[in-house]
Write an enzyme that holds these catalytic residues in place. Structure first.
Site, short mmCIF file in Angstrom:
data_model
loop_
_atom_site.label_atom_id
_atom_site.label_comp_id
_atom_site.label_asym_id
_atom_site.label_seq_id
_atom_site.Cartn_x
_atom_site.Cartn_y
_atom_site.Cartn_z
N GLN A 109 0.84 -1.19 0.00
CA GLN A 109 0.00 0.00 0.00
C GLN A 109 0.88 1.25 0.00
O GLN A 109 1.98 1.25 0.55
CB GLN A 109 -0.97 -0.03 1.19
CG GLN A 109 -0.48 0.67 2.46
CD GLN A 109 -1.39 1.81 2.86
OE1 GLN A 109 -1.88 2.53 2.00
NE2 GLN A 109 -1.59 1.97 4.15
N ARG A 154 0.83 4.19 1.48
CA ARG A 154 1.14 4.91 2.71
C ARG A 154 2.07 4.09 3.59
O ARG A 154 1.80 2.94 3.91
CB ARG A 154 -0.14 5.23 3.47
CG ARG A 154 0.07 6.16 4.65
CD ARG A 154 -1.25 6.40 5.35
NE ARG A 154 -1.11 7.36 6.44
CZ ARG A 154 -2.06 7.60 7.33
NH1 ARG A 154 -3.21 6.97 7.25
NH2 ARG A 154 -1.88 8.48 8.29
N GLU A 161 -6.35 0.66 6.94
CA GLU A 161 -5.22 0.30 7.80
C GLU A 161 -5.13 1.22 9.01
O GLU A 161 -4.75 0.79 10.10
CB GLU A 161 -3.90 0.33 7.02
CG GLU A 161 -2.72 -0.10 7.86
CD GLU A 161 -1.41 -0.21 7.08
OE1 GLU A 161 -0.35 -0.26 7.72
OE2 GLU A 161 -1.47 -0.23 5.84
#
Length: 316
Positions: free
Chosen positions: A71, A73, A112
């Site tokens: 992902q 980030r 998340e």
């Protein structure tokens, strides 16, 4: 945001139902209406709650849920996570996580931040919605979610765009359409990856801004980029001042051409050099009419300014 046939370009709203029923009974629910302050603290985690299709959330062990290593980030604000965890302790996870079933575990597609905060809050279970996407869609969804919440730093955003280009062969205008940004914004973002690794880290650490970084991009030499970036940080230069500094570095001859070679100029240049030797820093004499003028003394840090002041005070 720009539209897209499969709904990704419209953001994450199309992925969640208006009211998500949870398949398990006895799930902890808030007994009191959330206060306005609490609602604000979880605003970013419960604004995507509309969908054309009804889907069912289920409760799963938090230990069976893992983040997506790919992902975009990579960094999370610890203070913001603690604030969200406190809200979750009181009201629970109000927005289910979107996950993919990997057989042995559930991989987070979106959410998340909620998962991390739930772990901090000590929750044993979290609500999830299981949905399968292609590899490209997974990257797009993670990117869209983070961009909508302004969670990505400039380098993370640029890296995500690059991955969409390299792995899925998307063009910049296609990426712009999917994430709801202009092509120019995507192009300028990806240009940041031409900076040296050290300057990119300074950007991540907020030692310089994206505006400073774009100005520094005019310099191709990586070592010079780092030198300029450190000077920007040390001297707290504005973006405009940084642009001027870069221009002087790239066009050093322009300053020389502006100088004349008269006898009077030579005298003043000699005086400048003499004062430079005394002060230990650059000194400029700006002449005006009628033998008037001003002296400009440069310093590059607070410590150097204090040194110069001490030098003046020592003169009797």
């Amino acid at each position: 945001m720009a539209g897209r046939k499969n709904g990704l370009g419209r953001g994450l709203d199309a992925l969640f139902p208006e009211k998500t029923p949870v398949s398990r009974e006895n799930v902890r629910k808030p007994v009191t209406k959330p206060t306005k302050k609490a609602e604000m603290s979880v605003k970013a985690d419960q604004k995507n709650e509309s969908s054309n299709q009804k889907k069912t959330a289920m409760m799963v062990k938090i230990s069976n849920v893992e983040p997506n290593r790919d992902q975009p980030r990579k960094q999370f604000d610890e203070d913001a996570l603690l604030e969200l965890s406190e809200s979750i302790k009181q009201y629970g996870v109000l927005q289910p996580l979107l996950v993919s079933d990997k057989k042995d575990y559930y991989e987070i597609i979106a959410g998340e931040r909620r998962w991390r905060a739930a772990k901090l809050a000590g929750l044993k279970e979290v609500p999830v919605i299981v949905k399968e996407f292609s590899a490209q869609e997974l990257v797009e969804i993670s990117l869209i979610e983070n961009i909508q919440r302004e969670d990505l730093n400039p380098v993370e955003e640029a890296m995500a765009y690059k991955r969409l280009m390299d792995e899925f062969h998307l063009k910049q205008d296609e990426i712009a359409d999917r994430v709801g940004k202009s092509r120019t914004a995507v192009t300028n973002s990806m240009r940041l990856l031409k900076l040296s690794a050290k300057v990119q880290q300074m950007l991540i650490d907020e030692m310089i801004t994206a505006g400073h970084a774009r100005a520094i991009l005019a310099i191709s030499d990586k070592e010079k980029q780092e030198t300029v970036a450190m000077r920007v940080f040390d001297e707290k230069l504005s973006v405009r001042e940084t642009e001027s500094l870069v221009k002087r570095i790239l066009n050093p001859q322009k300053e020389k051409k502006q100088k004349t070679t008269t006898a009077e100029d030579a005298i003043y240049e000699s005086l400048e050099e003499k004062m430079k030797g005394i002060m230990g820093t650059r000194v400029l004499i700006h002449r005006k009419k009628n033998d008037k003028g001003k002296i400009e003394i440069e310093y590059y840090s607070k410590d150097e300014l204090e040194r110069i002041i001490d030098l003046f005070e020592s003169i009797n």
